[in-house]
Design a protein around this motif. Structure first.
Motif, mmCIF file in Angstrom:
data_model
loop_
_atom_site.group_PDB
_atom_site.id
_atom_site.type_symbol
_atom_site.label_atom_id
_atom_site.label_comp_id
_atom_site.label_asym_id
_atom_site.label_seq_id
_atom_site.Cartn_x
_atom_site.Cartn_y
_atom_site.Cartn_z
ATOM 1 N N PHE A 97 36.258 4.617 -38.833
ATOM 2 C CA PHE A 97 36.605 4.270 -37.288
ATOM 3 C C PHE A 97 35.423 3.476 -36.814
ATOM 4 C CE2 PHE A 97 39.027 8.805 -37.731
ATOM 5 C CZ PHE A 97 40.142 7.770 -37.775
ATOM 6 N N PRO A 98 36.137 3.156 -36.466
ATOM 7 C CA PRO A 98 34.936 1.584 -35.334
ATOM 8 C C PRO A 98 34.186 2.122 -33.787
ATOM 9 C CG PRO A 98 37.167 0.949 -35.492
ATOM 10 C CD PRO A 98 37.109 2.560 -35.848
ATOM 11 N N ASP A 99 33.195 2.228 -34.011
ATOM 12 C CA ASP A 99 32.519 2.412 -32.787
ATOM 13 C C ASP A 99 32.893 2.375 -32.031
ATOM 14 O OD1 ASP A 99 29.570 3.634 -31.868
ATOM 15 O OD2 ASP A 99 28.990 1.153 -32.052
ATOM 16 N N HIS A 100 33.032 3.259 -30.842
ATOM 17 C CA HIS A 100 33.217 3.794 -29.325
ATOM 18 C C HIS A 100 35.142 3.778 -29.607
ATOM 19 C CE1 HIS A 100 29.350 3.565 -28.072
ATOM 20 N NE2 HIS A 100 29.120 3.265 -28.407
ATOM 21 N N HIS A 101 35.598 4.450 -31.062
ATOM 22 C CA HIS A 101 37.280 4.626 -31.676
ATOM 23 C C HIS A 101 37.937 5.333 -30.151
ATOM 24 C CE1 HIS A 101 40.741 3.822 -33.077
ATOM 25 N NE2 HIS A 101 40.423 5.158 -33.032
ATOM 26 N N PRO A 102 38.297 4.401 -29.595
ATOM 27 C CA PRO A 102 39.741 5.567 -28.622
ATOM 28 C C PRO A 102 40.703 6.083 -29.124
ATOM 29 C CG PRO A 102 40.163 3.096 -28.355
ATOM 30 C CD PRO A 102 38.930 2.909 -29.269
ATOM 31 N N PHE A 103 40.588 7.289 -29.559
ATOM 32 C CA PHE A 103 41.718 8.443 -30.490
ATOM 33 C C PHE A 103 42.838 8.284 -29.542
ATOM 34 C CE2 PHE A 103 37.099 9.021 -32.883
ATOM 35 C CZ PHE A 103 37.456 9.182 -33.703
ATOM 36 N N THR A 104 43.189 8.228 -30.021
ATOM 37 C CA THR A 104 45.132 8.782 -29.562
ATOM 38 C C THR A 104 45.135 10.349 -29.888
ATOM 39 O OG1 THR A 104 45.813 8.012 -30.942
ATOM 40 C CG2 THR A 104 45.068 6.033 -30.103
ATOM 41 N N ARG A 105 45.946 11.010 -29.228
ATOM 42 C CA ARG A 105 46.462 12.473 -29.838
ATOM 43 C C ARG A 105 47.051 12.062 -31.040
ATOM 44 N NH1 ARG A 105 46.377 17.419 -30.717
ATOM 45 N NH2 ARG A 105 48.156 18.081 -31.358
ATOM 46 N N ALA A 106 47.569 11.082 -31.012
ATOM 47 C CA ALA A 106 48.859 10.790 -32.366
ATOM 48 C C ALA A 106 47.329 10.539 -33.767
ATOM 49 C CB ALA A 106 49.639 9.550 -32.707
ATOM 50 N N GLU A 107 46.327 10.057 -33.659
ATOM 51 C CA GLU A 107 45.527 10.275 -34.279
ATOM 52 C C GLU A 107 44.790 11.568 -34.625
ATOM 53 O OE1 GLU A 107 42.804 5.581 -34.493
ATOM 54 O OE2 GLU A 107 43.500 7.013 -32.331
ATOM 55 N N VAL A 108 44.668 12.127 -33.729
ATOM 56 C CA VAL A 108 43.918 13.717 -34.135
ATOM 57 C C VAL A 108 45.089 14.342 -34.390
ATOM 58 C CG1 VAL A 108 42.696 15.140 -32.069
ATOM 59 C CG2 VAL A 108 42.555 12.942 -32.408
ATOM 60 N N ALA A 109 46.423 14.700 -34.137
ATOM 61 C CA ALA A 109 47.290 15.297 -34.185
ATOM 62 C C ALA A 109 47.127 15.045 -35.791
ATOM 63 C CB ALA A 109 48.432 15.237 -34.061
ATOM 64 N N SER A 110 47.734 13.209 -36.101
ATOM 65 C CA SER A 110 47.287 12.767 -37.966
ATOM 66 C C SER A 110 46.170 13.602 -39.040
ATOM 67 C CB SER A 110 47.518 11.785 -38.552
ATOM 68 O OG SER A 110 47.734 11.720 -39.582
ATOM 69 N N LEU A 111 44.626 13.923 -38.484
ATOM 70 C CA LEU A 111 43.903 13.951 -38.866
ATOM 71 C C LEU A 111 44.202 15.188 -39.532
ATOM 72 C CD1 LEU A 111 40.510 12.913 -37.813
ATOM 73 C CD2 LEU A 111 40.848 14.961 -38.502
ATOM 74 N N LEU A 112 44.471 16.316 -38.069
ATOM 75 C CA LEU A 112 44.571 17.740 -38.239
ATOM 76 C C LEU A 112 45.360 18.050 -39.341
ATOM 77 C CD1 LEU A 112 44.146 19.027 -34.279
ATOM 78 C CD2 LEU A 112 42.349 18.616 -36.686
ATOM 79 N N ALA A 113 46.630 17.412 -39.290
ATOM 80 C CA ALA A 113 47.256 17.700 -40.326
ATOM 81 C C ALA A 113 46.879 17.958 -41.492
ATOM 82 C CB ALA A 113 48.781 17.554 -39.964
ATOM 83 N N ARG A 114 46.469 16.419 -41.802
ATOM 84 C CA ARG A 114 46.298 16.092 -43.418
ATOM 85 C C ARG A 114 45.123 16.872 -43.596
ATOM 86 N NH1 ARG A 114 45.887 11.026 -45.517
ATOM 87 N NH2 ARG A 114 44.454 10.671 -47.039
ATOM 88 N N ALA A 115 44.110 17.730 -42.964
ATOM 89 C CA ALA A 115 43.182 18.484 -42.580
ATOM 90 C C ALA A 115 43.379 19.709 -43.381
ATOM 91 C CB ALA A 115 41.506 18.988 -42.293
ATOM 92 N N ARG A 116 44.679 20.012 -43.138
ATOM 93 C CA ARG A 116 45.618 21.297 -43.282
ATOM 94 C C ARG A 116 45.947 21.221 -44.530
ATOM 95 N NH1 ARG A 116 47.412 21.027 -37.980
ATOM 96 N NH2 ARG A 116 46.357 22.177 -36.032
ATOM 97 N N ARG A 117 46.191 20.153 -44.572
ATOM 98 C CA ARG A 117 47.347 20.358 -45.895
ATOM 99 C C ARG A 117 46.391 20.258 -47.126
ATOM 100 N NH1 ARG A 117 49.718 15.861 -43.577
ATOM 101 N NH2 ARG A 117 48.345 14.528 -44.740
ATOM 102 N N LYS A 118 45.533 19.485 -47.206
ATOM 103 C CA LYS A 118 43.937 18.977 -48.051
ATOM 104 C C LYS A 118 43.235 20.544 -48.198
ATOM 105 C CE LYS A 118 44.562 14.350 -48.811
ATOM 106 N NZ LYS A 118 43.359 13.521 -48.805
ATOM 107 N N GLY A 119 43.171 21.474 -47.083
ATOM 108 C CA GLY A 119 41.956 22.843 -46.490
ATOM 109 C C GLY A 119 41.070 21.866 -46.311
#
Length: 336
Positions: free
Chosen positions: A257-279
């Motif tokens: 992500f870009p430097d100092h990226h302002p993460f959103t709740r949707a991005e974090v939820a999507s990232l966590l879901a992706r990680a869970r799917r792939k173990g």
């Protein structure tokens, strides 16, 4: 912002933007030559020649430790990039969030008193009341405040990129001008680009300090037990990915992500879901963690691992001598 690929080469995009870069660099160089206001305590500035990450915050933390070892009481000063605070403010870890102070000040405040202030002179006044030496995280090109010691941090793997000024390249001003405005150069990590900057600095009589980024051994040991999804919104995300791989961690997927990226709740939820799917186990930098942690839902607090790192100078004695030599000026206390 994310550094464009052409900042590493002098291809067509860089050549087309070079005239703008020359103008930008000349303006910055002129500003750097102005005389700044003397603070009530010695000021150490940790900056870099380029836009983007080079390891300034880990360097500032390591420098604070070295100062404390000499019996000094460091206080950090940051402009609070990305934060909403506009007045000189001492960071309170129990009250402030990244959207208020920016991300780096929350890391610095864990180590020593930290002041956020877009106005460096006013911020230094408050910081000098909290310690006997002010450590500026960034601000090399800002001439409003006089500095007693100016350190430029260089990423060994990136150096100064294509050697051109913004927007044609990463330099904030011509390298020669900036070398004239620093007292020492810190090269972080291996790499020919950084080594070349170090040689140029040494040829001009500047001390060159070598340092390395070391990840926390306990965190690394835990991450080695499985595969990880590594994500980072720093100046050079690939540096974090390289650090993990060099430590023996199996990085199955990267997300930059870009430097100092302002993460959103949707991005974090999507990232966590992706990680869970792939173990995979999500892992990020401590700088990203202070922006992400407030977006986690109840029960997710331990789902993302923050990777602590420290900067280690190869010759700590050389750093100690430099600090002792340049910071002989005692802190001045305003008269009552």
């Amino acid at each position: 912002m994310r550094a464009p690929a052409f900042w590493r080469t002098r291809g067509l995009p860089a050549r087309l933007l070079a005239p703008l870069g020359a103008i930008y660099g000349a303006v910055t160089a002129r500003r750097m030559r102005r005389e700044g206001v003397r603070a009530e305590a010695p000021v150490v500035c940790i900056g870099n020649f380029t836009a983007g990450g080079a390891g300034k915050t880990p360097t500032a933390l390591a420098l604070a430790d070295a100062l404390a070892a000499q019996g000094r009481r460091p206080a950090f000063l940051s402009r609070g990039y990305g934060g909403a605070i506009r007045e000189p403010t001492r960071v309170d870890l129990n009250r402030h969030r990244a959207d208020m102070t920016g991300d780096e000040p929350l890391l610095l405040a864990r180590r020593a008193p930290t002041v956020v202030s877009p106005d460096r002179v006013e911020g230094a006044r408050l910081a000098a009341a909290l310690g006997d030496v002010v450590v500026m995280d960034d601000g090399l090109q800002n001439s409003s405040l006089a500095k007693d010691l100016r350190l430029a941090v260089v990423d060994g793997g990136f150096g100064v990129g294509n050697g051109l000024c913004l927007p044609a390249g990463p330099l904030r001003a011509p390298l020669e001008t900036q070398l004239d405005a620093v007292d020492a150069v810190v090269v972080v990590g291996p790499g020919a680009p950084g080594a070349e900057v170090g040689r140029l600095a040494a040829s001009r009589g500047l001390p060159v300090l070598q340092a390395d980024i070391a990840p926390d051994s306990r965190t690394v040991a835990a991450l080695r037990r499985g595969k990880v999804l590594a994500f980072a919104g720093i100046g050079r995300p690939e540096k974090m990915f390289e650090t993990l791989r060099a430590a023996g961690v199996l990085v199955a997927e990267e997300m930059a992500f870009p430097d100092h990226h302002p993460f959103t709740r949707a991005e974090v939820a999507s990232l966590l879901a992706r990680a869970r799917r792939k173990g995979l186990r999500p892992v990020t930098t401590t700088k990203d963690w202070v922006r992400v942690s407030g977006l986690l839902a109840p029960g997710e607090e331990h789902d993302i691992v923050a990777l602590p790192v420290t900067l280690e100078f190869r010759d700590p004695a050389a750093l100690g001598r430099l600090l002792a030599e340049r910071l002989r000026r005692p802190a001045l206390r305003p008269s009552a």
